[in-house]
Design an enzyme around this catalytic site. Structure first.
Site, PDB file in Angstrom:
ATOM      1  N   SER A 188     -13.067  -5.411   1.421  1.00 13.86           N
ATOM      2  CA  SER A 188     -14.043  -4.944   0.421  1.00 13.86           C
ATOM      3  C   SER A 188     -15.474  -5.291   0.823  1.00 13.86           C
ATOM      4  CB  SER A 188     -13.736  -5.517  -0.962  1.00 13.86           C
ATOM      5  OG  SER A 188     -12.552  -4.989  -1.475  1.00 13.86           O
ATOM      6  N   LEU A 217     -17.843  -3.435   1.090  1.00  8.77           N
ATOM      7  CA  LEU A 217     -18.760  -2.620   0.293  1.00  8.77           C
ATOM      8  C   LEU A 217     -18.507  -2.786  -1.207  1.00  8.77           C
ATOM      9  CD1 LEU A 217     -18.835   0.659   2.416  1.00  8.77           C
ATOM     10  CD2 LEU A 217     -20.635  -1.077   2.216  1.00  8.77           C
ATOM     11  N   THR A 219     -22.436   1.075  -1.609  1.00  9.08           N
ATOM     12  CA  THR A 219     -22.921   2.339  -1.053  1.00  9.08           C
ATOM     13  C   THR A 219     -24.056   2.876  -1.908  1.00  9.08           C
ATOM     14  OG1 THR A 219     -21.436   3.735  -2.379  1.00  9.08           O
ATOM     15  CG2 THR A 219     -20.577   2.893  -0.276  1.00  9.08           C
ATOM     16  N   GLY A 261     -17.034   0.095  -2.988  1.00 16.46           N
ATOM     17  CA  GLY A 261     -17.968   1.212  -2.971  1.00 16.46           C
ATOM     18  C   GLY A 261     -19.275   0.956  -3.698  1.00 16.46           C
ATOM     19  N   TYR A 297       0.814  -1.212   0.000  1.00  9.39           N
ATOM     20  CA  TYR A 297       0.000   0.000   0.000  1.00  9.39           C
ATOM     21  C   TYR A 297       0.848   1.263   0.000  1.00  9.39           C
ATOM     22  CZ  TYR A 297      -3.671  -3.250   1.551  1.00  9.39           C
ATOM     23  OH  TYR A 297      -4.550  -4.299   1.663  1.00  9.39           O
TER      24      TYR A 297
END
Length: 343
Positions: A232, A234, A240, A237, A53
């Site tokens: 992950s 979500l 959402t 994303g 990362y």
């Protein structure tokens, strides 16, 4: 906040784990520190990172997330109040700027040493193998296809023996794996039964659009007392609801179009159905999706991530939501109709 323990240990962790992979790319050091401060204030004590990362993986930002956590740890001076998880990359073309040797003793030593330096700490609580060395299905690959030309020999025992040395040295406390299959889990378990260290967690993608781990993996986790750390939750994303109309400016998919594994036709179909359930019950789709993951019986801690404090507040707030039987029944009906659209 709710708490549990990493399986087979006395290490207490929050049921919400703070993911960090945007820090150093989409988020600045100041924003990373703000997220850490807010999460800690809400009772989160578990932080997940990796030498890879921030994302997407590139040489210029590699290790930036660990550095941001390190400066925060140094400033806060309360290392023992938090549980830090990190990872060594597996072999791949997109991570060859980091290392190319797989999980050898030399590569593990180099990775652990550099992570400790960046994190400004003497030990890592949970050290994970980011993805397998062998050819198998992960990172959005649906099914396993055997490669008869693969140059891989079973080295599960060897890897565990290397990690055992670092445990004895006090550099890492516990070990886990990531993006792994039931086969890999059970091979590690088999070698641990012979006296080598036991893996205590598996960090895999898991969400309403990707429940494939329920098919073969979660039985092994229950029976072998291994925790699941969903990432992950979500679906990049998608859950959402923000992508249902158009792709928002500066969202992850807008900035990095290759992060689209959750955006096929069936994913949109299922997400719209889940969104309707949330609306009918007066819920936020985001919190409904996270609450579903939080309360799975095999989940040890749910790894959430955010690029803004408002997102972070909503995500952490999901810990206070318990889904009713009616909501869960409706979720199962959508899953039956559109199972695992984005595995």
């Amino acid at each position: 906040m709710r708490y549990t323990t990493l399986p087979g240990t006395d290490i207490n962790v929050s049921k919400i784990c703070l993911g960090s992979m945007t820090w150093g790319e989409q988020n600045t050091e100041i924003e990373g520190h703000q997220q850490l401060d807010y999460a800690i204030d809400q009772g989160v004590n578990f932080i997940d990172t990796a030498e890879l990362y921030s994302v997407p993986a590139k040489k210029e930002t590699q290790g930036s997330t660990e550095k941001i956590i390190g400066t925060w740890l140094n400033k806060r001076a309360k290392r023992d109040d938090v549980v830090i998880a990190s990872k060594i990359v597996g072999p791949s073309d997109f991570a060859k700027h980091i290392r190319t040797g797989g999980f050898t003793k030399v590569e593990l030593e180099d990775a652990i040493h550099k992570s400790l330096q960046r994190l400004q700490t003497d030990y890592i609580d949970l050290y994970q193998l980011h993805w397998p060395e062998r050819n198998t299905n992960f990172f959005g690959v649906k099914g396993y296809i055997h490669d008869t030309s693969e140059q891989w020999n079973d080295n599960f025992a060897e890897i565990l023996s290397f990690l055992q040395d670092f445990i004895k040295e006090g550099k890492i406390r516990q070990i886990g794996i990531s993006n792994e299959t039931a086969y890999g889990v059970m091979r590690y378990v088999e070698e641990a039964r012979k006296g080598l260290p036991k893996i205590i967690t598996v960090q895999n993608p898991y969400n309403l659009l990707n429940r494939k781990d329920e098919i073969g993996l979660t039985e092994a986790l229950h029976r072998e007392n291994i925790g699941h750390l969903p990432y992950s939750p979500l679906g990049f994303g998608m859950l959402t609801g923000k992508y249902l109309e158009e792709i928002p400016k500066n969202s992850r998919v807008d900035l990095f179009p290759n992060y689209n594994r959750y955006m096929n036709e069936n994913s949109y179909k299922a997400t719209r159905a889940y969104n309707e359930i949330a609306k009918q019950h007066g819920l936020s789709l985001t919190q409904m999706a996270l609450a579903f993951v939080n309360d799975r019986s095999f989940v040890t801690s749910n790894i959430i991530g955010a690029t803004s404090l408002n997102q972070l507040k909503e995500n952490i707030g999901s810990i206070d939501l318990r889904l009713s039987d009616a909501v869960l029944k409706e979720i199962e009906a959508v899953h039956e109709n559109t199972p695992n659209p984005a595995p």
